[in-house]
Write a protein that holds these residues in place. Sequence first.
Motif, PDB file in Angstrom:
ATOM      1  N   ASP A 104       0.809  -1.220   0.000  1.00 37.92           N
ATOM      2  CA  ASP A 104       0.000   0.000   0.000  1.00 37.92           C
ATOM      3  C   ASP A 104       0.841   1.269   0.000  1.00 37.92           C
ATOM      4  O   ASP A 104       0.304   2.383   0.004  1.00 37.92           O
ATOM      5  CB  ASP A 104      -1.001   0.009   1.149  1.00 37.92           C
ATOM      6  CG  ASP A 104      -0.356   0.022   2.524  1.00 37.92           C
ATOM      7  OD1 ASP A 104       0.878   0.017   2.613  1.00 37.92           O
ATOM      8  OD2 ASP A 104      -1.112   0.028   3.528  1.00 37.92           O
ATOM      9  N   GLN A 106       2.729   1.857  -2.568  1.00 40.89           N
ATOM     10  CA  GLN A 106       3.017   2.002  -3.993  1.00 40.89           C
ATOM     11  C   GLN A 106       1.929   2.798  -4.723  1.00 40.89           C
ATOM     12  O   GLN A 106       0.790   2.892  -4.269  1.00 40.89           O
ATOM     13  CB  GLN A 106       3.099   0.625  -4.655  1.00 40.89           C
ATOM     14  CG  GLN A 106       4.169  -0.297  -4.093  1.00 40.89           C
ATOM     15  CD  GLN A 106       4.334  -1.541  -4.925  1.00 40.89           C
ATOM     16  OE1 GLN A 106       5.423  -1.843  -5.382  1.00 40.89           O
ATOM     17  NE2 GLN A 106       3.266  -2.279  -5.139  1.00 40.89           N
ATOM     18  N   THR A 107       2.296   3.304  -5.875  1.00 40.17           N
ATOM     19  CA  THR A 107       1.354   3.906  -6.804  1.00 40.17           C
ATOM     20  C   THR A 107       1.834   3.627  -8.215  1.00 40.17           C
ATOM     21  O   THR A 107       2.950   3.151  -8.425  1.00 40.17           O
ATOM     22  CB  THR A 107       1.201   5.415  -6.536  1.00 40.17           C
ATOM     23  OG1 THR A 107       0.078   5.918  -7.255  1.00 40.17           O
ATOM     24  CG2 THR A 107       2.455   6.182  -6.949  1.00 40.17           C
ATOM     25  N   CYS A 111       0.224   8.528 -11.794  1.00 38.61           N
ATOM     26  CA  CYS A 111      -0.590   8.787 -10.601  1.00 38.61           C
ATOM     27  C   CYS A 111       0.191   9.675  -9.638  1.00 38.61           C
ATOM     28  O   CYS A 111       1.419   9.736  -9.692  1.00 38.61           O
ATOM     29  CB  CYS A 111      -0.945   7.467  -9.914  1.00 38.61           C
ATOM     30  SG  CYS A 111      -1.902   6.346 -10.954  1.00 38.61           S
ATOM     31  N   VAL A 113       2.289  10.965  -6.570  1.00 41.70           N
ATOM     32  CA  VAL A 113       3.128  10.531  -5.460  1.00 41.70           C
ATOM     33  C   VAL A 113       2.849  11.500  -4.316  1.00 41.70           C
ATOM     34  O   VAL A 113       2.830  12.722  -4.516  1.00 41.70           O
ATOM     35  CB  VAL A 113       4.620  10.559  -5.854  1.00 41.70           C
ATOM     36  CG1 VAL A 113       5.507  10.533  -4.625  1.00 41.70           C
ATOM     37  CG2 VAL A 113       4.949   9.388  -6.755  1.00 41.70           C
ATOM     38  N   GLN A 174       2.131   6.148   2.569  1.00 42.66           N
ATOM     39  CA  GLN A 174       1.215   5.824   1.472  1.00 42.66           C
ATOM     40  C   GLN A 174       1.593   6.569   0.197  1.00 42.66           C
ATOM     41  O   GLN A 174       1.857   7.771   0.206  1.00 42.66           O
ATOM     42  CB  GLN A 174      -0.228   6.163   1.861  1.00 42.66           C
ATOM     43  CG  GLN A 174      -1.250   5.675   0.849  1.00 42.66           C
ATOM     44  CD  GLN A 174      -2.671   5.886   1.331  1.00 42.66           C
ATOM     45  OE1 GLN A 174      -2.932   6.703   2.193  1.00 42.66           O
ATOM     46  NE2 GLN A 174      -3.607   5.135   0.776  1.00 42.66           N
ATOM     47  N   GLN A 175       1.624   5.821  -0.898  1.00 36.78           N
ATOM     48  CA  GLN A 175       1.865   6.346  -2.250  1.00 36.78           C
ATOM     49  C   GLN A 175       3.177   7.125  -2.362  1.00 36.78           C
ATOM     50  O   GLN A 175       3.246   8.141  -3.051  1.00 36.78           O
ATOM     51  CB  GLN A 175       0.692   7.226  -2.716  1.00 36.78           C
ATOM     52  CG  GLN A 175      -0.541   6.431  -3.100  1.00 36.78           C
ATOM     53  CD  GLN A 175      -1.653   7.308  -3.652  1.00 36.78           C
ATOM     54  OE1 GLN A 175      -2.794   7.230  -3.218  1.00 36.78           O
ATOM     55  NE2 GLN A 175      -1.320   8.145  -4.614  1.00 36.78           N
ATOM     56  N   ALA A 178       6.671   4.817  -6.510  1.00 35.01           N
ATOM     57  CA  ALA A 178       6.030   4.671  -7.816  1.00 35.01           C
ATOM     58  C   ALA A 178       6.673   3.515  -8.574  1.00 35.01           C
ATOM     59  O   ALA A 178       7.894   3.360  -8.582  1.00 35.01           O
ATOM     60  CB  ALA A 178       6.152   5.963  -8.616  1.00 35.01           C
ATOM     61  N   ASN A 273       5.684  10.744 -12.494  1.00 36.93           N
ATOM     62  CA  ASN A 273       4.699  11.027 -11.448  1.00 36.93           C
ATOM     63  C   ASN A 273       4.826  12.470 -10.985  1.00 36.93           C
ATOM     64  O   ASN A 273       5.930  13.006 -10.902  1.00 36.93           O
ATOM     65  CB  ASN A 273       4.903  10.109 -10.236  1.00 36.93           C
ATOM     66  CG  ASN A 273       4.764   8.646 -10.588  1.00 36.93           C
ATOM     67  OD1 ASN A 273       5.732   8.018 -11.036  1.00 36.93           O
ATOM     68  ND2 ASN A 273       3.589   8.101 -10.418  1.00 36.93           N
ATOM     69  N   ASP A 278       0.156  15.259   0.682  1.00 37.55           N
ATOM     70  CA  ASP A 278      -0.837  14.394   1.304  1.00 37.55           C
ATOM     71  C   ASP A 278      -1.855  15.263   2.039  1.00 37.55           C
ATOM     72  O   ASP A 278      -1.499  16.101   2.871  1.00 37.55           O
ATOM     73  CB  ASP A 278      -0.148  13.442   2.291  1.00 37.55           C
ATOM     74  CG  ASP A 278      -1.055  12.323   2.760  1.00 37.55           C
ATOM     75  OD1 ASP A 278      -2.284  12.449   2.604  1.00 37.55           O
ATOM     76  OD2 ASP A 278      -0.545  11.319   3.288  1.00 37.55           O
TER      77      ASP A 278
END
Length: 282
Positions: A104, A106-107, A111, A113, A174-175, A178, A273, A278
Amino acid sequence: MKLVSIAVKGRRTYGIRTDRGVVDLGRRFGSRLPDLKALLAAGALAQAQEFLDATPDYAEPELSFLPPVDQPAKIFCVGMNYAEKRAEFGETGSAPTLFIRFPDSQTGHGCPVLKPAASDEFDYEGELAVVIGTAGRRIPRDRALDHVAGYSCYMDGSVRDWQHGWYTAGKNWQQTGAFGPWIVTADEVPDPHALAIRTYLNGRTVQDDNTGNMIHRIPALIEYISTFSALSPGDVIITGSPGGVGKKRTPPLFLKEGDVVEVEIERIGRLSNRVVRDAIAA
């Protein structure tokens, strides 16, 4: 062959990326092989290849990219694996430096980052990702590449001020990692240690090296990791970042909202990306 995981109108699937568009393998194989990890586990790359010349189902503007393996069971990350990077950080150890990423964190390509709100030291790290295709334990290095399904690009974002003596806390926001845009199958990369690897920040080259300069090469890494942990289809090994990271520049060069970070690897592709703050406050 380029293998992708994608979302189209809210539906998650996977397929073959061609110059004409994406061939939907999920629709063709159905519940028998529902995702890319299942395709690898079934040893079905040859079956997938039969659809290389099929009429594409989607043009790229219709879809969004997911991490090529959306939910790998294991993501092993290798630190300090290029000579210049080791010199920057004063690293002198002889064994591979390993840490873990969680799926979780990753992205996918294209998308956002996420720059953590709790940090002003979010750093870029461009890396070659190795995707396991055949399971194994205690794999000898002379047979290690037989277990590789293919290769991809990875931007292993590092939250430097949360690397509290070790790497895990700085690598799993989270994210922040990439992965993509796709997996290029191993048959199209005859020597994974002869690839130019570059990272760009807002179009400026910030890392420029060659995978031939890895300290611990891919067969040695597979042998080492599989000695203590069985490897499964879809597992990912991120092989380390060259020198030139933001933390060691004068002044430091950290990622900020609106930046575009790209990782380009010869024979594989270019992962791109945009950095977004956030929205969840610290």
